[in-house]
Write a protein that holds these residues in place. Structure first.
Motif, mmCIF file in Angstrom:
data_model
loop_
_atom_site.group_PDB
_atom_site.id
_atom_site.type_symbol
_atom_site.label_atom_id
_atom_site.label_comp_id
_atom_site.label_asym_id
_atom_site.label_seq_id
_atom_site.Cartn_x
_atom_site.Cartn_y
_atom_site.Cartn_z
ATOM 1 N N PRO A 38 0.954 -1.127 -0.114
ATOM 2 C CA PRO A 38 0.043 0.035 -0.018
ATOM 3 C C PRO A 38 0.777 1.302 0.011
ATOM 4 O O PRO A 38 1.903 1.242 0.628
ATOM 5 N N ARG A 47 0.281 5.642 -1.034
ATOM 6 C CA ARG A 47 -0.248 6.947 -0.629
ATOM 7 C C ARG A 47 -1.651 6.749 -0.286
ATOM 8 O O ARG A 47 -2.423 6.393 -1.235
ATOM 9 N N ARG A 48 -2.286 7.462 0.786
ATOM 10 C CA ARG A 48 -3.717 7.393 1.091
ATOM 11 C C ARG A 48 -4.426 8.697 0.185
ATOM 12 O O ARG A 48 -3.757 9.782 0.372
ATOM 13 N N THR A 88 -12.063 3.891 2.433
ATOM 14 C CA THR A 88 -10.695 4.606 2.278
ATOM 15 C C THR A 88 -9.860 3.800 1.283
ATOM 16 O O THR A 88 -9.959 2.866 1.001
ATOM 17 N N ARG A 133 -6.111 3.718 -0.918
ATOM 18 C CA ARG A 133 -4.777 3.836 -1.079
ATOM 19 C C ARG A 133 -4.103 3.330 -2.181
ATOM 20 O O ARG A 133 -4.711 2.304 -2.613
ATOM 21 N N THR A 134 -3.310 4.253 -3.091
ATOM 22 C CA THR A 134 -2.757 3.504 -4.220
ATOM 23 C C THR A 134 -1.784 2.269 -3.732
ATOM 24 O O THR A 134 -1.458 2.126 -2.516
ATOM 25 N N ASN A 147 -9.565 0.195 1.914
ATOM 26 C CA ASN A 147 -9.587 -0.101 3.599
ATOM 27 C C ASN A 147 -10.772 0.079 4.188
ATOM 28 O O ASN A 147 -11.479 1.051 4.063
#
Length: 229
Positions: A132, A134-135, A164, A166-167, A195
């Motif tokens: 995982p 960046r968010r 949520t 993330r990349t 997530n």
């Protein structure tokens, strides 16, 4: 028959998703009455590992492959291959929505990134490693419909989710003798970690219409007799 919850199912957990553009000749069969969405002779394929936990109506692990299709001009998602480690999930998915769930054993390690693998009694299905990144700020909503073949016809079911995002970087391997052999031939176009998602899967059953009230009886009219002379 294995008991399972009525729809809609309220689910929550973690999803690790990758997307590919795959030559049309390599796409798996999709639901009757739908066609893959084609982009320069390629179809959009997604594969995901899912852990249903927290407040989910059922707790289990899942590996799936899906294809972006169209029903007429309407975009849909068709789940072509899917494995779970819950008999109730398998029975419900098949009988409620026509989702072709099979059973598998899972090994998912989330201690450092995510490493996942799944096998059946006959096949080693796939492995993957997610890192995982960046968010992306906020919680992202997504609404779509799944299109499957059920009882010889096309069944579409609503999905509403929020998560949520993330990349991620992902590496997939799929055994060439197994049903997911195409996934390991090229790197994903995009990978994401979704997530703490929440999902509402399926449609609320419509309450039966109340019986029609019987027609009111016609009113009787009494005419006073007129006197004769």
């Amino acid at each position: 028959m294995t008991p399972y919850p009525e729809e809609p199912w309220h689910l929550a957990g973690q999803m690790y998703l990758s997307l590919w553009l795959v030559p049309s000749r390599e796409l798996p069969p999709v639901a009757d009455g739908t066609r893959p969405v084609a982009i320069a002779g390629r179809g959009v394929v997604g594969a995901a590992w899912v852990v249903y936990e927290n407040d989910s109506v059922l707790h289990y692990n899942e590996l799936l492959r899906a294809v972006l299709v169209r029903d007429g001009h309407r975009p849909r998602v068709c789940i072509t291959d899917i494995w779970v480690d819950s008999a109730a999930s398998m029975a419900g998915g098949r009988e409620l929505w026509g989702i072709p769930k099979e059973m598998a054993d899972f090994d998912i390690d989330r201690t450092a990134g995510v490493r996942a693998g799944a096998v059946t009694r006959k096949d080693a299905l796939a492995t993957a490693a997610f890192e995982p990144g960046r968010r992306i700020p906020g919680r992202w909503p997504l609404t779509y419909r799944v299109a499957q073949t059920l009882d010889g016809g096309l069944k579409t079911s609503s999905v509403r989710s929020r998560s949520t995002v993330r990349t991620a970087k992902a590496r997939w391997t799929a055994h060439e003798s197994g049903p997911l052999r195409g996934l390991g031939r090229r790197p994903p176009l995009l990978s994401l970690a979704l997530n703490d998602f929440t999902i509402r899967f399926g449609d609320t059953a419509r309450a039966p219409s109340p019986p029609s009230a019987p027609p009111a009886p016609e009113a009787c009219t009494w005419n006073e007799p007129t006197g004769g002379g």
